[in-house]
Write a protein that holds these residues in place. Structure first.
Motif, mmCIF file in Angstrom:
data_model
loop_
_atom_site.group_PDB
_atom_site.id
_atom_site.type_symbol
_atom_site.label_atom_id
_atom_site.label_comp_id
_atom_site.label_asym_id
_atom_site.label_seq_id
_atom_site.Cartn_x
_atom_site.Cartn_y
_atom_site.Cartn_z
ATOM 1 N N TRP B 71 0.794 -1.237 0.000
ATOM 2 C CA TRP B 71 0.000 0.000 0.000
ATOM 3 C C TRP B 71 0.823 1.283 0.000
ATOM 4 N N ARG B 74 0.135 3.474 -2.807
ATOM 5 C CA ARG B 74 -1.260 3.936 -2.909
ATOM 6 C C ARG B 74 -1.703 4.696 -1.659
ATOM 7 N N ALA B 75 -0.777 5.039 -0.786
ATOM 8 C CA ALA B 75 -1.153 5.763 0.442
ATOM 9 C C ALA B 75 -1.878 7.048 0.053
ATOM 10 N N PRO B 76 -2.942 7.390 0.770
ATOM 11 C CA PRO B 76 -3.815 8.475 0.300
ATOM 12 C C PRO B 76 -3.273 9.898 0.502
ATOM 13 N N TRP B 134 -7.327 0.147 2.161
ATOM 14 C CA TRP B 134 -6.421 1.003 2.930
ATOM 15 C C TRP B 134 -6.562 0.783 4.439
ATOM 16 N N GLN B 195 -15.571 4.558 3.884
ATOM 17 C CA GLN B 195 -14.388 4.346 4.727
ATOM 18 C C GLN B 195 -14.726 3.435 5.909
ATOM 19 N N MET B 198 -14.724 -0.034 4.797
ATOM 20 C CA MET B 198 -13.355 -0.555 4.657
ATOM 21 C C MET B 198 -12.817 -0.965 6.020
#
Lengths: 252, 330
Positions: B71, B74-76, B134, B195, B198
């Protein structure tokens, strides 16, 4: 310096560290030795930290409320201002470390010069980043020398990496209106003076690394102006920006 | 745990009357709380058991980079990316200290690495599970590092000096890892409906594998009894698992998330939660190599090692050339 030109100038600094930091972070867990995993993560971490400072300042200068995260995660390819070198794929470890070395050498010179910037915020960020960049350069040049002067295979791979990335050096030193405006206002350095120092140090390291510099001085360009990036950048952004794009407005 | 089902002598703890003088003196040192150092005499089985345990722990740190590394790109946000990078870098560092601790017992890091790559040595079952959204970065920090801390805090007092000292450094960093994980979970659980989904999905998938980390009940295990007598295992698996559940369930409640176990309830009488056992047949499948990601994890480590051979060889050759030049110049 005009606000929009300064904004562009800061994007160049921040996008270079953002894109290269992202590329280096792709190695995480896959490096040739544990020490290299740690070192690569460390370099990526420094570069992402510098990105926060440069893009943060860029957002402030622009004055429309865009944060560093916004600039990183919600611009598309044509708005990026990094040089083409840093968006090139990792390839083998030799390509990654050669790309790092070619960037670090430029980075140290430019940050050193930016310490004397007429813009005090720029000078302060440069001072902080320079300490990290010097360490990066020490490590990447030692590794280029070690692998260039190692086995036949490691030498050949480093020579191939140099040949591949060579046409991406020139873009650093090709001044355009933004670079000239920065120079005229004392914000940024005279690129032609940096180039002489760059070529001299480059030759010194390549000699120790038993590598031969190509004689062709052709340079790809279009990254720092944003006119024409490589196809690689779009894929990088697809991954990097995915969460922010898929879930707009969420706080992470 | 990061080291699961570590075998010792397999013969149970010897009665002092069956011990040689040397063995008895060794056991007395441990009982007094002395630290055993690399140059001290130690029973061969103590040394071998520790190599297995520390080696497995080190391998877990190394393989453990992969599910989180999944990840990093792809960390936000930039901050999340930096924190995750720092965490994974810490894990590589933990691997390094632990391999160094194992080396003091007379095994090389290269040997341990070969044994990991060939599948001869194991790493924690937990790293054979995928990270799919995530919030898994939150769940891994909160639950996986949380479970690891349960075991590692007491191991700071373990009998083998280099291992205990490595654990002191590791524990400092692990508690930061757990906090950052919980912080991600907070953001997700208090975020948008997507979220929150998730976060719940990550908890659903991670809960039982986290409970499995402690290993099956070892109340009857002869290996465990020997390791506890040597103070290289400080608590039973069930004891640690109970402690973990007691601490974690209220944290899940605070997040507004549901632990995926309808039988998980507070038991006033025992002063702890009752909870369901994980599916131990799944655990043994994972240990045998049939977890969802065993193949990928081992393939990724093998590829990194094989692809990196020319780099390691090149740098070694350079170091030798440099040394030869230095000698020639003298």
């Amino acid at each position: 310096m005009q606000q929009d030109a300064l904004f562009e100038y800061l994007l160049r600094l921040g996008d270079n560290t953002l894109v290269l930091g992202h590329r280096v972070s792709e190695w995480c867990g896959h490096a040739p030795a544990l020490e290299e995993d740690i070192a690569l993560a460390n370099v990526a971490l420094d570069l992402i930290g510098q990105t926060q400072l440069w893009l943060g300042l860029a957002g402030e200068v622009e004055g429309t409320g865009r944060s560093a995260d916004y600039l990183a995660m919600l611009r598309d390819v044509w708005d990026f201002r990094n040089v083409l070198l840093v968006e090139q794929p990792n390839g083998d470890f030799g390509q990654t470390i050669m790309r790092q070395f070619l960037f670090d050498l430029w980075h140290v010179l430019v940050l050193d010069a930016l310490q004397a910037s007429s813009n005090t915020q720029v000078a302060e960020i440069a001072e902080k980043a320079l300490k990290e960049a010097r360490y990066h350069l020490e490590r990447s040049s030692d590794t280029v020398i070690g692998l260039g002067d190692g086995t036949v295979e490691s030498h050949d791979r480093m020579q191939a990496a140099l040949d591949l990335l060579w046409p991406y050096i020139g873009e650093f030193f090709e001044p355009d209106a933004i670079d000239l405006a920065a120079q005229e206002n004392g914000v940024g350095p005279d690129l032609s003076r940096l180039e002489a120092a760059y070529r001299e140090q480059l030759d010194r390291v390549l000699k120790q690394a038993c590598l031969t510099a190509p004689t062709d001085f052709f340079a790809h360009k279009g990254g720092k102006t944003g006119f024409r990036h490589s196809e690689h950048l779009g894929h990088l952004l697809t991954q990097m920006q995915w969460l922010q794009r898929a879930y707009p407005g969420a706080s992470w | 745990m990061y080291a699961q089902m570590v075998k010792s002598t397999g013969q149970g703890v010897k009665d002092p009357s069956e011990m040689t003088d040397q063995e008895r003196a060794f056991q007395e040192r441990i009982d007094r709380g002395d630290r055993i150092e690399p140059k001290d005499w130690m029973p061969e089985h103590y040394r071998k058991t520790l190599i297995r345990q520390i080696g497995q722990h080190a391998h877990s740190e190394i393989v453990g980079q992969l599910p989180e590394g999944n990840w990093i790109t792809r960390a936000p946000t930039l901050e999340r990316k930096a924190i995750l990078l720092a965490k994974v870098q810490d894990e590589a560092g933990h691997g390094l200290y632990l391999y160094c601790a194992a080396e003091t017992l007379g095994v090389s890091r290269d040997q341990l690495t070969e044994d990991l790559l060939s599948g001869k040595m194991k790493y924690s079952s937990i790293f054979n599970y995928p990270t799919l959204n995530w919030a898994d970065m939150g769940a891994v920090g909160w639950l996986v590092d949380g479970a690891a801390i349960m075991n590692q805090v007491p191991l700071q007092r373990t009998s083998y000096g280099p291992y205990a000292r490595a654990m002191v450094r590791i524990c400092k960093e692990e508690s930061f890892h757990q906090r950052q994980g919980y912080d991600i979970m907070m953001k997700m659980a208090k975020g948008t409906p997507a979220q929150k989904n998730m976060a719940q999905d990550a908890l659903n998938r991670t809960w039982f594998p986290a409970l499995m980390m402690f290993g099956p009940s070892d109340a009857e295990s002869v290996h465990s009894a020997q390791s506890m007598a040597w103070k290289i295992k400080m608590n039973s698996n069930d004891e640690l698992r109970q402690k973990f559940v007691n601490e974690t369930v209220p944290q899940a409640e605070f997040l507004g998330l549901t632990v995926p176990d309808p039988d998980c309830k507070w038991n006033e009488e025992k002063g702890g939660y009752d909870f369901s056992e994980p599916d131990w047949s799944e655990f043994f499948d994972v240990i045998k190599g049939n977890g969802p990601c065993n193949t990928e994890r081992l393939a990724a480590r093998n590829k990194a090692w094989d692809d990196g051979k020319w780099v390691r060889d090149g740098l070694m050759a350079h170091a030798e050339k440099k040394e030869a030049r230095r000698v020639a110049a003298e």
